[in-house]
Write a protein that holds these residues in place. Structure first.
Motif, PDB file in Angstrom:
ATOM      1  N   LEU A 174       0.822  -1.214   0.000  1.00 33.24           N
ATOM      2  CA  LEU A 174       0.000   0.000   0.000  1.00 33.24           C
ATOM      3  C   LEU A 174       0.858   1.267   0.000  1.00 33.24           C
ATOM      4  CD1 LEU A 174      -2.649  -1.134   2.637  1.00 33.24           C
ATOM      5  CD2 LEU A 174      -3.172  -0.568   0.246  1.00 33.24           C
ATOM      6  N   GLY A 175       2.157   1.122   0.300  1.00 31.40           N
ATOM      7  CA  GLY A 175       3.024   2.299   0.437  1.00 31.40           C
ATOM      8  C   GLY A 175       2.733   3.084   1.714  1.00 31.40           C
ATOM      9  N   TRP A 176       2.203   2.386   2.725  1.00 27.45           N
ATOM     10  CA  TRP A 176       1.855   3.026   3.999  1.00 27.45           C
ATOM     11  C   TRP A 176       2.990   2.855   4.997  1.00 27.45           C
ATOM     12  CZ3 TRP A 176      -3.886   1.335   5.352  1.00 27.45           C
ATOM     13  CH2 TRP A 176      -4.741   1.789   4.337  1.00 27.45           C
ATOM     14  N   SER A 177       2.931   3.660   6.059  1.00 25.85           N
ATOM     15  CA  SER A 177       3.868   3.501   7.168  1.00 25.85           C
ATOM     16  C   SER A 177       3.459   2.294   8.003  1.00 25.85           C
ATOM     17  CB  SER A 177       3.855   4.764   8.024  1.00 25.85           C
ATOM     18  OG  SER A 177       2.535   5.031   8.455  1.00 25.85           O
ATOM     19  N   GLN A 178       4.428   1.781   8.798  1.00 30.92           N
ATOM     20  CA  GLN A 178       4.149   0.595   9.603  1.00 30.92           C
ATOM     21  C   GLN A 178       4.642   0.759  11.028  1.00 30.92           C
ATOM     22  OE1 GLN A 178       6.529  -2.097   6.994  1.00 30.92           O
ATOM     23  NE2 GLN A 178       7.712  -2.627   8.836  1.00 30.92           N
ATOM     24  N   GLY A 179       3.781   0.369  11.960  1.00 27.56           N
ATOM     25  CA  GLY A 179       4.167   0.342  13.367  1.00 27.56           C
ATOM     26  C   GLY A 179       4.018  -1.081  13.864  1.00 27.56           C
ATOM     27  N   THR A 180       5.119  -1.844  13.760  1.00 28.04           N
ATOM     28  CA  THR A 180       5.046  -3.266  14.101  1.00 28.04           C
ATOM     29  C   THR A 180       5.331  -3.483  15.581  1.00 28.04           C
ATOM     30  OG1 THR A 180       7.360  -3.469  13.421  1.00 28.04           O
ATOM     31  CG2 THR A 180       5.698  -4.094  11.808  1.00 28.04           C
ATOM     32  N   PHE A 181       4.839  -4.596  16.122  1.00 33.86           N
ATOM     33  CA  PHE A 181       5.076  -5.057  17.498  1.00 33.86           C
ATOM     34  C   PHE A 181       4.684  -3.950  18.492  1.00 33.86           C
ATOM     35  CE2 PHE A 181       9.116  -6.331  15.019  1.00 33.86           C
ATOM     36  CZ  PHE A 181       8.403  -7.191  14.214  1.00 33.86           C
ATOM     37  N   ALA A 182       3.487  -3.390  18.283  1.00 32.37           N
ATOM     38  CA  ALA A 182       3.052  -2.232  19.068  1.00 32.37           C
ATOM     39  C   ALA A 182       2.649  -2.633  20.480  1.00 32.37           C
ATOM     40  CB  ALA A 182       1.868  -1.559  18.372  1.00 32.37           C
TER      41      ALA A 182
ATOM     42  N   VAL B  47       3.299   5.345  18.076  1.00 30.30           N
ATOM     43  CA  VAL B  47       3.354   3.931  18.397  1.00 30.30           C
ATOM     44  C   VAL B  47       4.589   3.657  19.254  1.00 30.30           C
ATOM     45  CG1 VAL B  47       3.406   1.585  17.484  1.00 30.30           C
ATOM     46  CG2 VAL B  47       2.308   3.407  16.158  1.00 30.30           C
ATOM     47  N   ILE B  48       4.389   3.008  20.397  1.00 31.72           N
ATOM     48  CA  ILE B  48       5.530   2.487  21.154  1.00 31.72           C
ATOM     49  C   ILE B  48       5.689   1.030  20.749  1.00 31.72           C
ATOM     50  CG2 ILE B  48       6.500   2.007  23.433  1.00 31.72           C
ATOM     51  CD1 ILE B  48       4.989   4.379  24.503  1.00 31.72           C
ATOM     52  N   ARG B  49       6.887   0.686  20.287  1.00 28.25           N
ATOM     53  CA  ARG B  49       7.137  -0.656  19.745  1.00 28.25           C
ATOM     54  C   ARG B  49       8.045  -1.446  20.683  1.00 28.25           C
ATOM     55  NH1 ARG B  49      10.516  -0.663  15.383  1.00 28.25           N
ATOM     56  NH2 ARG B  49       9.638  -2.686  14.870  1.00 28.25           N
ATOM     57  N   GLU B  50       7.774  -2.753  20.769  1.00 29.67           N
ATOM     58  CA  GLU B  50       8.655  -3.651  21.507  1.00 29.67           C
ATOM     59  C   GLU B  50       9.829  -3.997  20.593  1.00 29.67           C
ATOM     60  OE1 GLU B  50       7.888  -5.044  24.539  1.00 29.67           O
ATOM     61  OE2 GLU B  50       5.736  -4.693  24.745  1.00 29.67           O
ATOM     62  N   ILE B  51      11.041  -3.574  20.968  1.00 29.31           N
ATOM     63  CA  ILE B  51      12.215  -3.973  20.194  1.00 29.31           C
ATOM     64  C   ILE B  51      13.162  -4.755  21.102  1.00 29.31           C
ATOM     65  CG2 ILE B  51      12.037  -2.058  18.555  1.00 29.31           C
ATOM     66  CD1 ILE B  51      14.376  -0.732  20.151  1.00 29.31           C
ATOM     67  N   ASP B  52      14.150  -5.445  20.508  1.00 29.96           N
ATOM     68  CA  ASP B  52      15.106  -6.197  21.316  1.00 29.96           C
ATOM     69  C   ASP B  52      15.800  -5.221  22.256  1.00 29.96           C
ATOM     70  OD1 ASP B  52      14.488  -8.492  19.909  1.00 29.96           O
ATOM     71  OD2 ASP B  52      16.046  -8.151  18.411  1.00 29.96           O
ATOM     72  N   GLY B  53      15.743  -5.474  23.528  1.00 32.80           N
ATOM     73  CA  GLY B  53      16.456  -4.631  24.482  1.00 32.80           C
ATOM     74  C   GLY B  53      15.655  -3.459  25.017  1.00 32.80           C
ATOM     75  N   GLY B  54      14.427  -3.254  24.590  1.00 33.16           N
ATOM     76  CA  GLY B  54      13.654  -2.143  25.144  1.00 33.16           C
ATOM     77  C   GLY B  54      12.469  -1.727  24.287  1.00 33.16           C
TER      78      GLY B  54
ATOM     79  N   PRO C 238      -2.819   7.107   6.362  1.00 35.45           N
ATOM     80  CA  PRO C 238      -3.133   5.778   6.875  1.00 35.45           C
ATOM     81  C   PRO C 238      -1.886   4.967   7.196  1.00 35.45           C
ATOM     82  CG  PRO C 238      -3.431   5.816   4.496  1.00 35.45           C
ATOM     83  CD  PRO C 238      -3.115   7.224   4.907  1.00 35.45           C
ATOM     84  N   ALA C 239      -2.062   4.052   8.171  1.00 34.24           N
ATOM     85  CA  ALA C 239      -0.914   3.275   8.627  1.00 34.24           C
ATOM     86  C   ALA C 239      -1.329   1.841   8.970  1.00 34.24           C
ATOM     87  CB  ALA C 239      -0.306   3.937   9.869  1.00 34.24           C
ATOM     88  N   ILE C 240      -0.302   0.994   9.024  1.00 31.72           N
ATOM     89  CA  ILE C 240      -0.474  -0.402   9.451  1.00 31.72           C
ATOM     90  C   ILE C 240       0.073  -0.531  10.869  1.00 31.72           C
ATOM     91  CG2 ILE C 240       0.267  -2.794   9.056  1.00 31.72           C
ATOM     92  CD1 ILE C 240      -1.422  -1.759   6.759  1.00 31.72           C
ATOM     93  N   ILE C 241      -0.692  -1.187  11.731  1.00 30.79           N
ATOM     94  CA  ILE C 241      -0.209  -1.487  13.078  1.00 30.79           C
ATOM     95  C   ILE C 241      -0.208  -3.010  13.243  1.00 30.79           C
ATOM     96  CG2 ILE C 241      -0.669  -1.247  15.571  1.00 30.79           C
ATOM     97  CD1 ILE C 241      -0.044   1.434  14.248  1.00 30.79           C
ATOM     98  N   THR C 242       0.885  -3.586  13.778  1.00 29.25           N
ATOM     99  CA  THR C 242       0.817  -4.990  14.202  1.00 29.25           C
ATOM    100  C   THR C 242       1.013  -5.047  15.706  1.00 29.25           C
ATOM    101  OG1 THR C 242       3.125  -5.764  14.006  1.00 29.25           O
ATOM    102  CG2 THR C 242       1.817  -5.684  11.978  1.00 29.25           C
ATOM    103  N   THR C 243       0.254  -5.952  16.333  1.00 28.27           N
ATOM    104  CA  THR C 243       0.107  -5.921  17.790  1.00 28.27           C
ATOM    105  C   THR C 243       1.099  -6.835  18.488  1.00 28.27           C
ATOM    106  OG1 THR C 243      -1.489  -7.741  17.750  1.00 28.27           O
ATOM    107  CG2 THR C 243      -2.367  -5.517  17.578  1.00 28.27           C
ATOM    108  N   ASP C 244       1.623  -6.364  19.617  1.00 29.55           N
ATOM    109  CA  ASP C 244       2.383  -7.236  20.506  1.00 29.55           C
ATOM    110  C   ASP C 244       1.539  -7.508  21.746  1.00 29.55           C
ATOM    111  OD1 ASP C 244       4.543  -8.742  21.524  1.00 29.55           O
ATOM    112  OD2 ASP C 244       5.938  -7.458  20.448  1.00 29.55           O
ATOM    113  N   LEU C 245       2.054  -8.383  22.628  1.00 25.54           N
ATOM    114  CA  LEU C 245       1.222  -8.895  23.719  1.00 25.54           C
ATOM    115  C   LEU C 245       0.727  -7.831  24.687  1.00 25.54           C
ATOM    116  CD1 LEU C 245       3.171 -12.140  24.626  1.00 25.54           C
ATOM    117  CD2 LEU C 245       0.880 -11.982  23.644  1.00 25.54           C
ATOM    118  N   ARG C 246       1.562  -6.824  24.939  1.00 27.95           N
ATOM    119  CA  ARG C 246       1.215  -5.895  26.019  1.00 27.95           C
ATOM    120  C   ARG C 246       0.326  -4.742  25.588  1.00 27.95           C
ATOM    121  NH1 ARG C 246       6.251  -4.354  29.574  1.00 27.95           N
ATOM    122  NH2 ARG C 246       7.155  -3.893  27.544  1.00 27.95           N
ATOM    123  N   LEU C 247      -0.114  -4.744  24.324  1.00 27.85           N
ATOM    124  CA  LEU C 247      -0.940  -3.631  23.858  1.00 27.85           C
ATOM    125  C   LEU C 247      -2.225  -3.511  24.671  1.00 27.85           C
ATOM    126  CD1 LEU C 247      -1.243  -1.373  21.741  1.00 27.85           C
ATOM    127  CD2 LEU C 247      -2.263  -3.045  20.201  1.00 27.85           C
ATOM    128  N   ASN C 248      -2.859  -4.644  24.947  1.00 32.97           N
ATOM    129  CA  ASN C 248      -4.084  -4.620  25.755  1.00 32.97           C
ATOM    130  C   ASN C 248      -4.425  -6.042  26.183  1.00 32.97           C
ATOM    131  OD1 ASN C 248      -5.710  -6.035  23.756  1.00 32.97           O
ATOM    132  ND2 ASN C 248      -5.652  -4.136  22.564  1.00 32.97           N
TER     133      ASN C 248
END
Lengths: 310, 249
Positions: free
Chosen positions: B135-143, B155-162, B171-181
């Motif tokens: 889609l050419g959209w921005s992405q916020g993965t592991f949110a 978006v606050i993202r879970e990355i290795d180490g923090g 418009p944007a894409i979000i992918t969810t991590d466990l602590r989102l809700n």
């Protein structure tokens, strides 16, 4: 075969998982490493010294000082067609960027390979590592992420590889880096540590993790946790070992108060030696442990600390 | 604002899976199936944005067997407004899923598309990033935290180490991590109400997407299993074994 490795680094050194990825790449052919960042000199010379690398490509610009998928992808695409394979570590860095590259090459990526059979056939774990699939790619360019624990780190030094600068690629700005907040610790990083001491729900609260930290410090170990401990708020998410956390394979893994759910085992069962300390003798963790101790962790861990101090 | 959430029907996370005896895949007959846990988090996030008034409509889409409609109904019971089911009995690879979802996005024109970061069956962790690319959209993965205004997502993202904070143009894409809700359970009245909500039915050819396989699965095997070791009587014996037998400390 020409293999491209997308390097993850912190401006001063390559990340450990990139060294494992370079070893995997060297099994496939001649290795070119792409280093993009705000300041790449130190990292480029480190990569060039490795016996497993043939060429280092450097893209140096402030826009690469933080690894946004939206800025790294067009850069990688600008050179992708010169390679038969594009590899990156299956870290949050590689997992974020490589599928974006893969889609724009119209290529189906293969995630988290753990073995290479030949140039198009690979093993990868599915269902939290409860099954291993052997898959064959028909794509003209193979895009792969590499599970670090399945390959040795490339450390051997050899004749220096050529270092060449490449053009940066500017893209329409649709995302922006704001900040990082890294967990500060004097202990080794979880994925790099030789010894890991992990706590589970049995720890009962976050304060009790201090007991594990003391033992870890005596052993030079990292501290980990099960998802149950993370979900209960005992420790932060970056401690999590398991299917959806970190996948690790240290020399010694000590599981304390961890029952051993399949999702947790997925993250640590390739450890060389596993120790389980749990008061429930039926806990599934004992089925994978080399040494099991049935007992209350609140009496056993202080004893362990005392014994290690001897 | 309009939000789309994608959901996948997978083997329930509590099921101990078995490899088929002919090594062609995993035994799925008569096995409990559920919504992929990361997708439940995605639905919950969408429902919360809907309830907060930031979003006017929440659409849920699923691709797969006829029974995927049950998974869509679960999301409708949690609070989504309507469903789209792209029916196929084929196993579809992430790139083809992303292409199908792109067609849905172009038709529906959402401001935000939320997906789970990975499905717990194939563990690929690709679809959201691929959809963002196409889609050419921005992405916020592991949110792990999402804050929206009318034109941006923080978006606050879970990355290795923090953790990492990024700002995305919509418009944007979000992918969810466990602590989102923590996802809710649907109440009985809402389950009843969900039965009346509309599910649009499509097939991949309606969207002109080629879903043929790029990857052949040659075989699926059990991983090499560990043997259970010995039970030691106390800490002294444990430390002795680690020092002198395993030689790891």
């Amino acid at each position: 075969m020409s293999i491209l490795v997308i390097a993850e680094h912190d401006g001063s050194a390559l990340k450990g998982s990139t060294l494992n990825t370079i070893t995997a790449a060297a099994e496939l052919g001649d290795v070119t490493v792409l280093i993009a960042g705000g300041n790449c000199d130190t990292v480029a010379s480190q990569a060039a010294k490795l016996a497993a690398t043939n060429k280092i490509l450097v893209a140096e610009d402030e826009i690469y000082s933080t690894p946004l998928a939206e800025t790294f992808t067009p850069l990688i695409l600008s050179i992708a067609r010169d390679f038969s394979h594009i590899l990156g570590p299956a870290s949050t860095f590689g997992k974020n960027i490589l599928p974006r590259v893969s889609a724009l090459l119209d290529v189906q990526q293969i995630s988290e390979i753990v073995a290479i059979h030949d140039s198009d056939t690979f093993d990868r774990p599915i269902y939290a590592g409860n099954a291993i699939a052997t898959v064959q790619s028909k794509e003209s360019i193979k895009v792969l992420t590499v599970r670090a624990t399945a390959f040795e780190a490339a450390t051997e030094v050899g004749s220096p590889a050529e270092i060449a600068k490449i053009e940066i690629v500017t893209a329409e700005k649709i995302s922006e880096f704001i900040s990082t907040e890294l967990t500060k610790s004097d202990r080794p990083e979880l994925t790099q540590a030789k010894i890991v001491v992990s706590g589970g729900r049995g720890m009962q609260n976050g304060e009790n993790f201090i007991m594990l930290e003391r033992v870890a410090d005596l052993l030079g170990a990292a501290v980990g946790a099960s998802r149950a401990a993370v979900d209960s708020g005992f420790v932060s998410n970056d401690y999590q070992v398991g299917q959806t956390g970190k996948i690790i394979a240290p020399e010694l893994y000590i599981a304390v108060g961890i029952s051993g759910a399949i999702q947790h085992l997925a993250g640590m069962k390739d450890s060389n030696v596993i120790v389980a300390i749990n008061k429930d003798e039926e806990a599934p963790i004992f089925q994978v442990a080399d040494y099991g101790l049935v007992g209350d962790l609140f009496t056993e861990i202080p004893k362990l600390e005392a014994e290690l101090q001897k | 604002m309009k939000i789309i959430v994608a959901v996948k029907r997978v083997v329930d996370y509590n099921v101990k899976i078995r490899v088929k005896s002919d090594n062609t895949g995993i035994e799925t007959a008569n096995i409990k199936m559920s919504m992929n846990p990361f997708d439940e988090i995605a639905v919950e996030e969408g429902v919360r944005l809907r309830e907060s008034g930031l979003a006017e409509e929440l659409v849920v889409v699923s691709i797969g067997h006829k029974q995927s409609q049950e998974t869509i109904r679960t999301a409708l019971a949690m609070g989504a407004d309507r469903g789209i089911h792209i029916q196929t009995d084929e196993e579809i690879e992430p790139l083809s899923i992303a292409k199908l979802l792109k067609e849905i996005a172009e038709k529906e024109k959402p401001d935000l598309f939320i997906l789970g970061k990975q499905a717990i069956d194939d563990d690929s962790n690709q679809t959201g990033q691929m959809l963002a690319a196409l889609l050419g959209w921005s992405q916020g993965t592991f949110a792990s935290k999402l804050t929206l205004d009318t034109s941006n997502a923080n978006v606050i993202r879970e990355i290795d180490g923090g953790l990492e904070t990024i700002k995305l143009n919509l418009p944007a894409i979000i992918t969810t991590d466990l602590r989102l809700n923590t996802p809710r359970y649907a109440s009985l009245p809402n389950i009843m109400k969900a039965k009346k909500k509309i599910i649009e039915e499509l097939v991949p050819s309606d969207l002109n997407v080629d879903i043929s396989h790029r990857i052949n699965t040659l075989k699926v095997v059990e991983p090499s299993s560990r043997e259970a070791g010995v039970i030691v009587k106390d800490i002294v014996e444990l430390v002795d074994k680690l020092k002198n037998e395993a030689k790891v400390i």
